[in-house]
Design an enzyme around this catalytic site. Sequence first.
Site, PDB file in Angstrom:
ATOM      1  N   HIS A 103       0.791  -1.231   0.000  1.00 21.93           N
ATOM      2  CA  HIS A 103       0.000   0.000   0.000  1.00 21.93           C
ATOM      3  C   HIS A 103       0.822   1.280   0.000  1.00 21.93           C
ATOM      4  O   HIS A 103       0.300   2.356  -0.165  1.00 21.93           O
ATOM      5  CB  HIS A 103      -0.909   0.035   1.230  1.00 21.93           C
TER       6      HIS A 103
HETATM    7  N1  UDP Z   1      -4.330  -4.468   8.571  1.00 24.81           N
HETATM    8  C1  UDP Z   1      -5.636  -4.915   8.678  1.00 24.81           C
HETATM    9  N2  UDP Z   1      -6.270  -5.384   7.563  1.00 24.81           N
HETATM   10  C2  UDP Z   1      -5.668  -5.432   6.339  1.00 24.81           C
HETATM   11  C3  UDP Z   1      -4.318  -4.985   6.245  1.00 24.81           C
HETATM   12  C4  UDP Z   1      -3.680  -4.501   7.376  1.00 24.81           C
HETATM   13  O1  UDP Z   1      -6.217  -4.905   9.772  1.00 24.81           O
HETATM   14  O2  UDP Z   1      -6.305  -5.855   5.365  1.00 24.81           O
HETATM   15  C5  UDP Z   1      -3.691  -3.911   9.785  1.00 24.81           C
HETATM   16  C6  UDP Z   1      -2.368  -4.530  10.141  1.00 24.81           C
HETATM   17  O3  UDP Z   1      -2.527  -5.582  11.032  1.00 24.81           O
HETATM   18  C7  UDP Z   1      -1.611  -3.375  10.787  1.00 24.81           C
HETATM   19  C8  UDP Z   1      -2.191  -2.172  10.123  1.00 24.81           C
HETATM   20  O4  UDP Z   1      -3.425  -2.545   9.528  1.00 24.81           O
HETATM   21  O5  UDP Z   1      -1.850  -3.293  12.167  1.00 24.81           O
HETATM   22  C9  UDP Z   1      -1.181  -1.759   9.089  1.00 24.81           C
HETATM   23  O6  UDP Z   1      -1.593  -0.727   8.445  1.00 24.81           O
HETATM   24  P1  UDP Z   1      -0.791  -0.216   7.181  1.00 24.81           P
HETATM   25  O7  UDP Z   1      -0.047  -1.349   6.561  1.00 24.81           O
HETATM   26  O8  UDP Z   1      -1.794   0.524   6.397  1.00 24.81           O
HETATM   27  O9  UDP Z   1       0.196   0.856   7.820  1.00 24.81           O
HETATM   28  P2  UDP Z   1       1.685   0.860   8.348  1.00 24.81           P
HETATM   29  O10 UDP Z   1       1.807  -0.136   9.463  1.00 24.81           O
HETATM   30  O11 UDP Z   1       2.585   0.586   7.203  1.00 24.81           O
HETATM   31  O12 UDP Z   1       1.902   2.251   8.863  1.00 24.81           O
END
Ligand code: UDP
Length: 361
Positions: A203
């Site tokens: 993403h």
């Molecule tokens: N997540 C979720 N459903 C999904 C994909 C990710 O609940 O389909 C959760 C994942 O467990 C994590 C968070 O969303 O806690 C991650 O978000 P993202 O990857 O958007 O952000 P980042 O961690 O890179 O800032």
Amino acid sequence: MNVHSVVGVRPEFVMAAPVLCELSSRGHESSLIHTGQHHDEKLSEVFFDELPLPSPDHHLGVGSAPRGEQVARITERLAPVLAAESPDAVVVYGDTTSTLAGTIAALATGTPVAHVEAGLRSGDWRMPEERTRVVVDHLADLRLAPTDDAVATLADEGVIRGVRQVGDVRADAVALSRATGVEPAAAAVRFDLPDSYVLATVHRQATTDDGPTLRSVIDGLGRASLPVVLPIHPRTADRLREDRRLRWAGDRVRLVDPVGYGAFLGLLSGAAAVATDSGGVQREASYLGTPCVTLRETTEWRGTVDRGENVLAGTDAATIAAAVDAAAAEPSGKGHLPACAAENVVSAIERWRDGEVVDGV
Ligand code: UDP
């Protein structure tokens, strides 16, 4: 004590949940301010349904817009709330547009700022997240670092005062959700997956907004030996659609809608490996003992690589396929869940509010 938390996207909902629970269990007042940066039901409401999060006290409704406009709208709408309510502190989480704008609004109104997930660095200055981390860490009053390495990084940048090592609130969130979450086997059945599969998430702007990079990543995942399930972020779906590649991607990997947190942790726990460009998922994989392949050249969670739980595969298709196969062939680890960071976060804010100098570990 009255503490306001500013959140806008799913990793922030995840990080805020244990902190709000802890504030409430100690009898503190707290307000939750949702900027509206993520407004899609699957990226926002589902987290409020599943996590122990109260409904937001304020919803700023900024919606989709270029980043600069989002920063301006959040600042403009948040500042009057802070001026009217004068909280003891504003807590911001991670490295998002809401983190940056929440910090600016707090500064503009003379409200102290505590930054949860301070001191993380990928070393990649092209990432907007990296710039946000540096700016927010330097502007915050209280820097709450997840690891000793993060404390050391802050010290290297000359940031010593108001620093505290508290642990990782994402571990608390995993622990909170495990009790009520979805069992791995049930998650696999829900998505009609075989016993052995690979979970993927893609993403980050750096991956999605460059056509050849995104194609190479999807191609690499598609070349892995095991089936790959990819809960697709709306931004990734939009870019593939614009490129007329959505069906092409669907022929290579199993595309499903973004899933709720409990189901996601179930899928992650049951996967032979996870391939991701997310920061948080790298950490969650290590807590759940699932081998991780990071679809980037750098990581802000260097310790996961040093401990052998995570490999940096970059975005080359052949390298990704080989790394995913190697990770999936590894036995799953046991994982470890050091979950008391939210207690440390609230204790640090209490001590700091009481005038105690908080620095070092
Ligand atoms: N997540 C979720 N459903 C999904 C994909 C990710 O609940 O389909 C959760 C994942 O467990 C994590 C968070 O969303 O806690 C991650 O978000 P993202 O990857 O958007 O952000 P980042 O961690 O890179 O800032």
